[in-house]
Design an enzyme around this catalytic site. Structure first.
Site, mmCIF file in Angstrom:
data_model
loop_
_atom_site.group_PDB
_atom_site.id
_atom_site.type_symbol
_atom_site.label_atom_id
_atom_site.label_comp_id
_atom_site.label_asym_id
_atom_site.label_seq_id
_atom_site.Cartn_x
_atom_site.Cartn_y
_atom_site.Cartn_z
ATOM 1 N NE ARG A 126 -0.128 0.090 4.975
ATOM 2 C CZ ARG A 126 -1.221 0.745 5.343
ATOM 3 N NH1 ARG A 126 -1.106 1.885 6.018
ATOM 4 N NH2 ARG A 126 -2.411 0.273 5.064
ATOM 5 C CB SER A 168 -4.663 -3.111 -0.771
ATOM 6 O OG SER A 168 -5.299 -1.903 -0.435
ATOM 7 C CB SER A 169 -10.211 -2.599 -1.974
ATOM 8 O OG SER A 169 -10.162 -1.803 -0.805
ATOM 9 C CG ASP A 320 -10.110 -0.695 8.524
ATOM 10 O OD1 ASP A 320 -9.030 -1.299 8.664
ATOM 11 O OD2 ASP A 320 -10.252 0.243 7.713
ATOM 12 C CE LYS A 347 -5.728 -2.386 6.807
ATOM 13 N NZ LYS A 347 -6.339 -1.455 5.833
ATOM 14 C CE LYS A 419 -2.245 6.207 9.452
ATOM 15 N NZ LYS A 419 -3.216 5.995 8.380
#
Length: 439
Positions: A126, A168-169, A320, A347, A419
């Site tokens: 990632r 990405s935040s 999401d 993701k 998770k």
């Protein structure tokens, strides 16, 4: 572990699990705030535990209590100009948690403790750019991207950090969480439009709870584009409020509300704050747009089935939500087009491909676009076998889809729900789901 979920509607009421997003942030703030902080957090998960474990590796003491967590900060944490005395050379195992890695990377750089960060699954794949480059430009020394463990040396310097808004935040959050450790003004400039901005709002809320003021305003990027500015000036660092509470998780509750939208008797979820900073509370508006009957309650929300119709959905601020909304779209009349979700490709799985594959595996019709999905609804699905692809949200989506299938749905690798939601299948059974676990 594989799990087979029998067909049949889900109905009833559940308590929402604790918000993973809020727990990560409050744990980090607590680890660097002088004194003891009690965090009310009813449930945990692998990702939350990963953040707690990494903070312990730095020297914090975190104990699980009946109510949640009791956090004693990293030694040396005080309101003076000295940095906390984090353990030098610590190895931080982030598990498969992208939030843990991206939040703690700037924090470790600010501490100057020569730590290493590692992870598993797709985490090494990632991306860290452009956060990586900004950290290096401000004094951090990092080993090459993609090489795990990732070594962090040098010490981060305060100043102005610039990030585009379409990444990405979590990068923004990491810089904001590190800012109070630098004891000098920090400005984070984020180009507009800012995607997933609600997650930044959660961070700002957490910082303010720990006495750190964040000024928000307008700015321009180095290239002259419109931007949003976040300025942190906290010469005293963090200050514990003594106790804080983690709210209910709208991201995971969305699956139960989606189950109510496609079921018979409706599903209610208590413990949700209708005024939460969590962007995924937009699930209520999205489900209503798809035709479900949404009920807002003092202690949460409920959803019941009505005439479902396909719609256009922009999820750029709440990506999401794609799996639970896709489950509803799979049985809605007509076509649903979901856009603004390109970041889902990086993701735990390529979540656009795996959502589409899961719908097709149970007899539905779906295809991907560069930044979303096109789903053709069907009144009933056949059932089948879904590979969760080590992605917790795919496993949960498949279980919800089973409630509208004529045959069972077998979920391969269903243990991945741990998770974010270890008790997911127990809660599914509490709503009437027929669950058979197979080793």
């Amino acid at each position: 572990m594989d799990v087979t979920v029998g067909p049949g509607p889900l109905s009833g009421e559940l308590a929402a699990p604790s918000s993973k997003s809020e727990a990560h942030r409050l744990l980090v703030c607590s680890a660097f705030a002088p004194g003891v902080t009690d965090i009310a957090c009813a449930t945990s998960s692998q990702d939350i535990d990963a953040t707690a474990s990494c903070l312990e590796a730095l020297g914090a003491r975190i104990a699980r209590t009946r109510a949640g967590f009791r956090v004693r900060p990293v030694p040396g944490t005080s309101a003076t100009d000295n940095l906390p005395e984090a353990r030098r050379g610590a190895l931080l195992d982030c598990g498969e948690s992208g939030s843990t890695l991206r939040f703690l990377l700037p924090v470790v750089a600010a501490l100057g403790c020569d730590a290493r960060l590692t992870g598993h699954g797709r985490l090494p794949e990632r991306p860290l750019s452009p956060l990586y480059e900004e950290l290096v430009a401000h004094g951090a020394r990092l080993s090459p991207q993609g090489a795990f463990p990732l070594s962090v040396g040098g010490r981060l310097e305060a100043g102005r950090f610039s990030l585009p808004g379409d990444v990405s935040s979590q990068f923004v959050t990491g810089l904001l969480l590190a800012a109070p450790l630098l004891r000098a003004p920090v400005e984070v400039v984020v180009g507009e439009p800012v995607e997933s901005r609600p997650y930044i709002d959660i961070t700002v809320s957490a910082l303010r709870a720990f006495g750190v003021e964040v000024s928000e305003g307008r700015a321009r990027t180095p290239g002259g584009r419109q931007a949003r500015s976040y300025v942190v000036c906290a010469p005293g660092g963090y200050a514990t409020p003594g106790s804080v509470r983690v709210g209910g998780d709208w991201s995971n509750a969305a699956f139960w509300l989606a189950a109510g939208a496609i079921g018979e008797g409706g599903v209610a979820v208590r413990g949700l704050d209708l005024a939460s900073a969590q962007g995924d509370r937009q699930v209520l508006a999205a489900l209503a747009l798809l035709g479900a009957r949404v009920l807002r309650r003092a202690d949460g929300a409920a959803c019941e089935r009505d005439l479902l119709r396909g719609r256009e959905l922009d999820v750029s601020s709440c990506p999401d939500l794609v799996p639970p909304l896709a489950a509803v779209a799979a049985v809605a009349e007509g076509t649903t087009r979901i856009r603004g979700a390109a970041r889902l490709r990086i993701k735990e799985s390529d979540r656009l491909e795996t959502v589409s594959a899961a719908i097709r595996a149970v007899g539905g019709r779906a295809e991907t676009t560069p930044d979303g999905l096109v789903i053709e609804g069907a009144p009933e699905l056949a059932g089948g076998t879904v590979d969760a692809a080590n992605d917790h949200r795919i496993a949960m989506m498949a279980a919800v889809l089973a409630s509208r299938c004529s045959g069972p749905v077998t979920i391969l690798g269903a243990e991945c729900v741990a998770k974010s939601y270890p008790a997911f299948f127990e809660d599914l059974a509490a709503l009437g789901g027929i669950v058979r676990k197979e080793r």
